[in-house]
Design a protein around this motif. Structure first.
Motif, PDB file in Angstrom:
ATOM      1  N   TRP A 167      36.228  54.702  44.606  1.00  0.00           N
ATOM      2  CA  TRP A 167      35.748  53.638  45.492  1.00  0.00           C
ATOM      3  C   TRP A 167      34.319  53.241  45.126  1.00  0.00           C
ATOM      4  O   TRP A 167      33.997  52.050  45.041  1.00  0.00           O
ATOM      5  CB  TRP A 167      35.794  54.101  46.948  1.00  0.00           C
ATOM      6  N   ALA A 168      33.472  54.229  44.871  1.00  0.00           N
ATOM      7  CA  ALA A 168      32.068  53.957  44.574  1.00  0.00           C
ATOM      8  C   ALA A 168      31.892  53.199  43.261  1.00  0.00           C
ATOM      9  O   ALA A 168      30.911  52.464  43.093  1.00  0.00           O
ATOM     10  CB  ALA A 168      31.285  55.268  44.523  1.00  0.00           C
ATOM     11  N   THR A 169      32.837  53.359  42.334  1.00  0.00           N
ATOM     12  CA  THR A 169      32.701  52.736  41.017  1.00  0.00           C
ATOM     13  C   THR A 169      33.633  51.540  40.831  1.00  0.00           C
ATOM     14  O   THR A 169      33.746  51.010  39.717  1.00  0.00           O
ATOM     15  CB  THR A 169      32.980  53.761  39.904  1.00  0.00           C
ATOM     16  N   GLN A 170      34.290  51.088  41.893  1.00  0.00           N
ATOM     17  CA  GLN A 170      35.242  49.982  41.774  1.00  0.00           C
ATOM     18  C   GLN A 170      34.568  48.722  41.255  1.00  0.00           C
ATOM     19  O   GLN A 170      33.392  48.462  41.513  1.00  0.00           O
ATOM     20  CB  GLN A 170      35.897  49.686  43.121  1.00  0.00           C
ATOM     21  N   ARG A 171      35.337  47.916  40.507  1.00  0.00           N
ATOM     22  CA  ARG A 171      34.861  46.603  40.075  1.00  0.00           C
ATOM     23  C   ARG A 171      35.371  45.560  41.049  1.00  0.00           C
ATOM     24  O   ARG A 171      36.526  45.596  41.482  1.00  0.00           O
ATOM     25  CB  ARG A 171      35.358  46.290  38.666  1.00  0.00           C
ATOM     26  N   ALA A 172      34.523  44.629  41.375  1.00  0.00           N
ATOM     27  CA  ALA A 172      34.908  43.562  42.295  1.00  0.00           C
ATOM     28  C   ALA A 172      35.939  42.641  41.653  1.00  0.00           C
ATOM     29  O   ALA A 172      35.978  42.464  40.433  1.00  0.00           O
ATOM     30  CB  ALA A 172      33.678  42.750  42.692  1.00  0.00           C
ATOM     31  N   ALA A 173      36.766  42.042  42.489  1.00  0.00           N
ATOM     32  CA  ALA A 173      37.728  41.037  42.044  1.00  0.00           C
ATOM     33  C   ALA A 173      37.481  39.763  42.838  1.00  0.00           C
ATOM     34  O   ALA A 173      37.281  39.802  44.056  1.00  0.00           O
ATOM     35  CB  ALA A 173      39.155  41.516  42.260  1.00  0.00           C
ATOM     36  N   SER A 174      37.494  38.627  42.159  1.00  0.00           N
ATOM     37  CA  SER A 174      37.275  37.355  42.836  1.00  0.00           C
ATOM     38  C   SER A 174      38.501  36.933  43.635  1.00  0.00           C
ATOM     39  O   SER A 174      39.642  37.171  43.228  1.00  0.00           O
ATOM     40  CB  SER A 174      36.938  36.262  41.816  1.00  0.00           C
ATOM     41  N   THR A 175      38.258  36.271  44.740  1.00  0.00           N
ATOM     42  CA  THR A 175      39.367  35.677  45.487  1.00  0.00           C
ATOM     43  C   THR A 175      40.154  34.704  44.612  1.00  0.00           C
ATOM     44  O   THR A 175      41.367  34.543  44.792  1.00  0.00           O
ATOM     45  CB  THR A 175      38.843  34.942  46.727  1.00  0.00           C
ATOM     46  N   ALA A 176      39.478  34.089  43.642  1.00  0.00           N
ATOM     47  CA  ALA A 176      40.164  33.141  42.758  1.00  0.00           C
ATOM     48  C   ALA A 176      41.225  33.823  41.911  1.00  0.00           C
ATOM     49  O   ALA A 176      42.224  33.200  41.538  1.00  0.00           O
ATOM     50  CB  ALA A 176      39.149  32.429  41.859  1.00  0.00           C
ATOM     51  N   ALA A 177      41.027  35.094  41.595  1.00  0.00           N
ATOM     52  CA  ALA A 177      42.034  35.815  40.807  1.00  0.00           C
ATOM     53  C   ALA A 177      43.358  35.884  41.551  1.00  0.00           C
ATOM     54  O   ALA A 177      44.434  35.764  40.948  1.00  0.00           O
ATOM     55  CB  ALA A 177      41.526  37.222  40.488  1.00  0.00           C
ATOM     56  N   PHE A 178      43.293  36.063  42.849  1.00  0.00           N
ATOM     57  CA  PHE A 178      44.504  36.213  43.649  1.00  0.00           C
ATOM     58  C   PHE A 178      45.123  34.884  44.061  1.00  0.00           C
ATOM     59  O   PHE A 178      46.294  34.838  44.427  1.00  0.00           O
ATOM     60  CB  PHE A 178      44.196  37.039  44.903  1.00  0.00           C
ATOM     61  N   ASP A 179      44.324  33.801  43.994  1.00  0.00           N
ATOM     62  CA  ASP A 179      44.783  32.502  44.476  1.00  0.00           C
ATOM     63  C   ASP A 179      45.237  31.559  43.371  1.00  0.00           C
ATOM     64  O   ASP A 179      45.757  30.476  43.657  1.00  0.00           O
ATOM     65  CB  ASP A 179      43.653  31.811  45.270  1.00  0.00           C
ATOM     66  N   THR A 180      45.032  31.919  42.102  1.00  0.00           N
ATOM     67  CA  THR A 180      45.388  31.040  40.981  1.00  0.00           C
ATOM     68  C   THR A 180      46.881  31.123  40.690  1.00  0.00           C
ATOM     69  O   THR A 180      47.396  32.215  40.437  1.00  0.00           O
ATOM     70  CB  THR A 180      44.610  31.433  39.716  1.00  0.00           C
ATOM     71  N   PRO A 181      47.604  30.002  40.704  1.00  0.00           N
ATOM     72  CA  PRO A 181      49.042  30.047  40.404  1.00  0.00           C
ATOM     73  C   PRO A 181      49.300  30.463  38.958  1.00  0.00           C
ATOM     74  O   PRO A 181      48.567  30.106  38.042  1.00  0.00           O
ATOM     75  CB  PRO A 181      49.503  28.605  40.646  1.00  0.00           C
ATOM     76  N   SER A 182      50.358  31.226  38.769  1.00  0.00           N
ATOM     77  CA  SER A 182      50.768  31.646  37.436  1.00  0.00           C
ATOM     78  C   SER A 182      51.289  30.448  36.647  1.00  0.00           C
ATOM     79  O   SER A 182      52.054  29.635  37.167  1.00  0.00           O
ATOM     80  CB  SER A 182      51.857  32.708  37.550  1.00  0.00           C
ATOM     81  N   LYS A 183      50.882  30.365  35.381  1.00  0.00           N
ATOM     82  CA  LYS A 183      51.335  29.274  34.524  1.00  0.00           C
ATOM     83  C   LYS A 183      52.557  29.651  33.688  1.00  0.00           C
ATOM     84  O   LYS A 183      53.222  28.781  33.141  1.00  0.00           O
ATOM     85  CB  LYS A 183      50.200  28.829  33.593  1.00  0.00           C
ATOM     86  N   HIS A 184      52.790  30.936  33.549  1.00  0.00           N
ATOM     87  CA  HIS A 184      53.879  31.409  32.688  1.00  0.00           C
ATOM     88  C   HIS A 184      54.643  32.540  33.370  1.00  0.00           C
ATOM     89  O   HIS A 184      54.172  33.116  34.349  1.00  0.00           O
ATOM     90  CB  HIS A 184      53.324  31.912  31.349  1.00  0.00           C
ATOM     91  N   ALA A 185      55.803  32.841  32.816  1.00  0.00           N
ATOM     92  CA  ALA A 185      56.602  33.995  33.267  1.00  0.00           C
ATOM     93  C   ALA A 185      57.215  34.632  32.030  1.00  0.00           C
ATOM     94  O   ALA A 185      58.398  34.452  31.729  1.00  0.00           O
ATOM     95  CB  ALA A 185      57.669  33.559  34.256  1.00  0.00           C
TER      96      ALA A 185
END
Length: 249
Positions: A167-185
């Motif tokens: 927890w102390a060493t976690q890297r932050a993740a942007s909200t944009a990472a979770f909200d961006t639609p996938s372009k490929h599958a």
């Protein structure tokens, strides 16, 4: 009498490329790296920017293009969304492995795939500490998991002291990472394997099983574990990765 036919050369083993998820870093894979290297594989764990699904995937794809020969591409958590897109932008990925991960279809966001019973469905102010970051898209913030959520839900099968250090060493993740639609599958055309921990509280087993079915993935269900089974039980995760690697001729 003719000379005996020359033996055909042994095919080179694929390179295994590991992509971590949110609130983590490449060291998440340390256990798997040791096991897979001992099996004779070249292994690389690549830093995932955790900023935007499209650009994160392009970053990983850029690295994949430097690798000679076939690749087994492995993603944990949000890293699953990244490999789903990165593999579609290269030609050398021959197998995909999802480890307690998301595997979006085109147009889906990572944030929509956690499952109805995910711990992440609580009010955001109870889950995250937020921080601004330079050149963020409008409205985007960096997210850090709160300590109680990290220990109780994210790393629930790890010793408390180890979970607190992570927890102390976690890297932050942007909200944009979770909200961006996938372009490929990429799982539509590349064979895939799925490792599902029954104790995962972040991406629920039910959600992962649904994604595995539609990808026609070869699925392993690990009884117990957590969202960080890759750290608590690297032997079980490495076994699935090795199976995928052996399939690459």
């Amino acid at each position: 009498m003719g000379l005996p036919a020359a033996a055909s050369p042994t095919a080179a083993k694929p390179t295994i490329v590991l992509v971590h998820g949110a609130w983590a870093d490449a060291s998440s894979w340390n256990g798997e790296i040791k096991i897979l290297r001992d099996e004779g594989y070249q292994v690389r764990a690549i830093a995932n920017p955790l900023q935007n699904l499209t650009t994160d995937s392009q970053t990983i794809a850029g690295f994949l293009k430097t690798v000679r020969g076939p690749v087994v591409l492995v993603g944990h958590s949000y890293g699953g969304s990244v490999i789903t897109n990165a593999a579609a932008e290269t030609k050398n990925v021959k197998a995909l492995v999802y480890v307690d991960a998301a595997a979006p279809a085109v147009g889906e966001t990572n944030g929509s795939l956690s499952g109805s019973n995910s711990a992440l469905n609580a009010p955001p102010n109870t889950l995250f500490d937020t921080a601004a970051y330079p050149q963020a898209p409008s409205g985007a913030k960096n997210l850090y998991l709160k300590k109680n959520i990290f220990i109780k839900d994210f790393a629930s099968d790890l010793p408390t002291n180890q979970a607190e250090n992570l927890w102390a060493t976690q890297r932050a993740a942007s909200t944009a990472a979770f909200d961006t639609p996938s372009k490929h599958a990429a799982w539509k055309t590349i064979p895939s394997w799925y490792f599902i921990s029954s104790g995962d509280r972040i991406i629920t087993p039910q959600s992962e099983e649904r994604m595995a079915r539609r990808a026609h993935a070869k699925t392993t269900v690990f009884r117990g574990g957590s969202h960080l089974t890759l750290i608590s039980h690297p032997d079980a995760v490495a076994k699935v990765i090795s199976t995928a690697a052996r399939s690459v001729g």
